[in-house]
Design a protein around this motif. Sequence first.
Motif, PDB file in Angstrom:
ATOM      1  N   ILE A   2     107.874  37.733  94.186  1.00 41.68           N
ATOM      2  CA  ILE A   2     107.297  38.089  95.481  1.00 41.68           C
ATOM      3  C   ILE A   2     107.394  36.834  96.349  1.00 41.68           C
ATOM      4  CG2 ILE A   2     105.257  38.921  96.695  1.00 41.68           C
ATOM      5  CD1 ILE A   2     104.353  40.197  94.050  1.00 41.68           C
ATOM      6  N   LYS A   3     108.245  36.881  97.354  1.00 39.06           N
ATOM      7  CA  LYS A   3     108.681  35.660  98.042  1.00 39.06           C
ATOM      8  C   LYS A   3     108.111  35.560  99.455  1.00 39.06           C
ATOM      9  CE  LYS A   3     112.981  33.064  98.912  1.00 39.06           C
ATOM     10  NZ  LYS A   3     112.897  32.889 100.370  1.00 39.06           N
ATOM     11  N   ASP A   4     107.555  34.371  99.726  1.00 35.59           N
ATOM     12  CA  ASP A   4     107.117  33.979 101.074  1.00 35.59           C
ATOM     13  C   ASP A   4     105.996  34.857 101.625  1.00 35.59           C
ATOM     14  OD1 ASP A   4     108.979  31.917 101.078  1.00 35.59           O
ATOM     15  OD2 ASP A   4     110.532  33.157 101.993  1.00 35.59           O
ATOM     16  N   ALA A   5     105.065  35.231 100.784  1.00 40.61           N
ATOM     17  CA  ALA A   5     103.885  35.973 101.235  1.00 40.61           C
ATOM     18  C   ALA A   5     102.813  35.002 101.728  1.00 40.61           C
ATOM     19  CB  ALA A   5     103.339  36.809 100.085  1.00 40.61           C
ATOM     20  N   THR A   6     101.825  35.539 102.419  1.00 40.56           N
ATOM     21  CA  THR A   6     100.613  34.776 102.723  1.00 40.56           C
ATOM     22  C   THR A   6      99.611  35.087 101.627  1.00 40.56           C
ATOM     23  OG1 THR A   6     101.009  34.851 105.107  1.00 40.56           O
ATOM     24  CG2 THR A   6      98.760  34.372 104.382  1.00 40.56           C
ATOM     25  N   ILE A   7      99.414  34.136 100.732  1.00 39.58           N
ATOM     26  CA  ILE A   7      98.569  34.345  99.560  1.00 39.58           C
ATOM     27  C   ILE A   7      97.114  34.056  99.926  1.00 39.58           C
ATOM     28  CG2 ILE A   7      98.077  33.572  97.214  1.00 39.58           C
ATOM     29  CD1 ILE A   7     101.064  32.845  96.955  1.00 39.58           C
ATOM     30  N   VAL A   8      96.228  34.985  99.572  1.00 40.58           N
ATOM     31  CA  VAL A   8      94.782  34.791  99.761  1.00 40.58           C
ATOM     32  C   VAL A   8      94.165  34.767  98.371  1.00 40.58           C
ATOM     33  CG1 VAL A   8      92.697  35.570 100.909  1.00 40.58           C
ATOM     34  CG2 VAL A   8      94.933  36.100 101.921  1.00 40.58           C
ATOM     35  N   ASN A   9      93.645  33.601  97.976  1.00 36.90           N
ATOM     36  CA  ASN A   9      93.203  33.441  96.588  1.00 36.90           C
ATOM     37  C   ASN A   9      92.309  32.217  96.469  1.00 36.90           C
ATOM     38  OD1 ASN A   9      93.459  34.143  93.681  1.00 36.90           O
ATOM     39  ND2 ASN A   9      94.517  32.175  93.537  1.00 36.90           N
ATOM     40  N   GLU A  10      91.178  32.376  95.789  1.00 37.32           N
ATOM     41  CA  GLU A  10      90.260  31.275  95.472  1.00 37.32           C
ATOM     42  C   GLU A  10      89.870  30.471  96.706  1.00 37.32           C
ATOM     43  OE1 GLU A  10      90.401  29.563  91.577  1.00 37.32           O
ATOM     44  OE2 GLU A  10      92.413  30.423  91.253  1.00 37.32           O
ATOM     45  N   GLY A  11      89.547  31.199  97.780  1.00 37.23           N
ATOM     46  CA  GLY A  11      89.052  30.566  98.991  1.00 37.23           C
ATOM     47  C   GLY A  11      90.120  29.970  99.879  1.00 37.23           C
ATOM     48  N   LEU A  12      91.378  30.136  99.522  1.00 34.61           N
ATOM     49  CA  LEU A  12      92.476  29.564 100.294  1.00 34.61           C
ATOM     50  C   LEU A  12      93.381  30.663 100.826  1.00 34.61           C
ATOM     51  CD1 LEU A  12      93.475  26.629  97.911  1.00 34.61           C
ATOM     52  CD2 LEU A  12      91.997  26.506  99.938  1.00 34.61           C
ATOM     53  N   LYS A  13      94.079  30.330 101.900  1.00 33.88           N
ATOM     54  CA  LYS A  13      95.067  31.225 102.499  1.00 33.88           C
ATOM     55  C   LYS A  13      96.291  30.382 102.810  1.00 33.88           C
ATOM     56  CE  LYS A  13      95.427  34.610 106.274  1.00 33.88           C
ATOM     57  NZ  LYS A  13      94.727  35.131 107.479  1.00 33.88           N
ATOM     58  N   PHE A  14      97.394  30.653 102.117  1.00 37.29           N
ATOM     59  CA  PHE A  14      98.560  29.787 102.257  1.00 37.29           C
ATOM     60  C   PHE A  14      99.835  30.585 102.005  1.00 37.29           C
ATOM     61  CE2 PHE A  14      97.139  29.733  97.881  1.00 37.29           C
ATOM     62  CZ  PHE A  14      98.305  29.838  97.132  1.00 37.29           C
ATOM     63  N   LYS A  15     100.943  30.067 102.526  1.00 36.63           N
ATOM     64  CA  LYS A  15     102.224  30.714 102.297  1.00 36.63           C
ATOM     65  C   LYS A  15     102.770  30.290 100.943  1.00 36.63           C
ATOM     66  CE  LYS A  15     106.553  31.892 104.584  1.00 36.63           C
ATOM     67  NZ  LYS A  15     107.330  31.775 105.841  1.00 36.63           N
ATOM     68  N   GLY A  16     103.237  31.277 100.170  1.00 30.48           N
ATOM     69  CA  GLY A  16     103.734  30.951  98.847  1.00 30.48           C
ATOM     70  C   GLY A  16     104.456  32.121  98.216  1.00 30.48           C
ATOM     71  N   SER A  17     104.900  31.914  97.003  1.00 26.30           N
ATOM     72  CA  SER A  17     105.648  32.928  96.257  1.00 26.30           C
ATOM     73  C   SER A  17     105.106  33.000  94.837  1.00 26.30           C
ATOM     74  CB  SER A  17     107.143  32.586  96.229  1.00 26.30           C
ATOM     75  OG  SER A  17     107.654  32.437  97.542  1.00 26.30           O
ATOM     76  N   VAL A  18     105.253  34.175  94.231  1.00 25.18           N
ATOM     77  CA  VAL A  18     104.748  34.401  92.880  1.00 25.18           C
ATOM     78  C   VAL A  18     105.852  35.031  92.041  1.00 25.18           C
ATOM     79  CG1 VAL A  18     103.115  35.698  91.468  1.00 25.18           C
ATOM     80  CG2 VAL A  18     102.337  34.623  93.582  1.00 25.18           C
TER      81      VAL A  18
END
Length: 447
Positions: free
Chosen positions: A5-21
């Motif tokens: 899953i590429k270049d999503a806006t990840i919302v996790n553990e109090g953070l919001k950042f662009k990343g991939s899984v």
Amino acid sequence: MKTLIKDATIVNEGLKFKGSVLIGEDKIEKIFSKLFPVDFDFRGVEVIEAEGLLLIPGVIDDQVHFREPGLTHKGEIATESRAAVAGGVTTYMEMPNTNPQSVTQEELQKKYDRAALVSPANFSFYMGATNDNLEEVLKTDPATVCGIKVFMGSSTGNMLVDDEKTLAEIFRNAPTLVATHCEDEATIQKNSEIARQRYGENVPISRHCHIRSDEACYISSSKAVNLASKFNTRLHVLHLSSAKEMELFTPGKVTEKSITAEVCVHHLWFDERDYITHGTRIKWNPSVKCESDKEALWEALLDDRLDVIATDHAPHTIEEKNNTYFKAPSGGPLVQHSLVAMLEMSKKGFIPVEKVIQKMCHAPADLFTIDRRGYIREGYFADLVLVDPNKSWVVAPENILYKCGWSPFEGTEFSHQVVKTFVNGRLTFKNGRITDNVFGSRVGFLR
């Protein structure tokens, strides 16, 4: 084949950042939280471009009623779990007041066996308590069962636990978490009789919050808290609905509490003014109360006195709901729309999106000590949801997946839409369609 899953806006553990899984088989293999590596080997990897989409952990709903066995004209494990994954709910915990009730270990196991065959979402089922099944309750395995459900208010069949000795024994000896429905039956019966004397059988639905009053809730909730404090019970109080009850709970991290609290979406969304337009469709137990109660719930949610957000998903047919006050059953379908409803409240400024994810994903996992779920972490099960935050849609009969075919949100326009749901690494829901023959797993607990 792996999935990226590429270049999503990840919302996790109090953070919001662009990343991939990167998903490998059923678990999260790698999280790329910075620029995606240029030397990544894409061989054997299916890429999902997620630019502009939110990627969140799968929602964990700790209170649903899927109606199977015995009440399958309202809903089934298969139908309601399909609606769940369409709404981004990847794990649910289902209640025992079916027919037959899950009040023996044998009947409880039958539910697990059935879900393994038909549920696209992960699952757990509560063991139900009655006044006379203490021996069965104490056999409950804390590593494989989410909790023990105690109705300290009226329920179907004989599941009202009002024997003081039995209650004390459950709270003293429970092998795992005790979850309670708290309304005082004597107060409800008194208020019902007053309403009947005034209105006969044609009691206005607007009286529901006065019949199932804040007093009825507080008497029972405070009793549960006192019992848990006396016996050092791990207590979780379900679907809190009144301002007065908020004084019973303290702010703090879920992992540091022995007494925790749940609020449901409908108590955050509706108040007594909505009875005018929605009528018995928003008849729930405990009742939707006044605006000041709703405001107090929001305040307690934000300061962490309320620990999790759930649904109490409880479908009835519209024919059953379209009845007079005393004949119309309480409960409504919500599990398909809980996440988008809370994201809508976030967009309106009621709650940060990071807090929504904390209350619907992280906190339930921590509260029930679920094994490797509820977070986007390497080595955790890949229960993941992609949400388009800019895709408006209107809830209508043609997009409702509940077997009962209706929703209290019908006609509501949401600005977020669930576009993909992964359960244990498998794409279970995509753009309005459920993947056939893909099933969830029984949830384990680290107890």
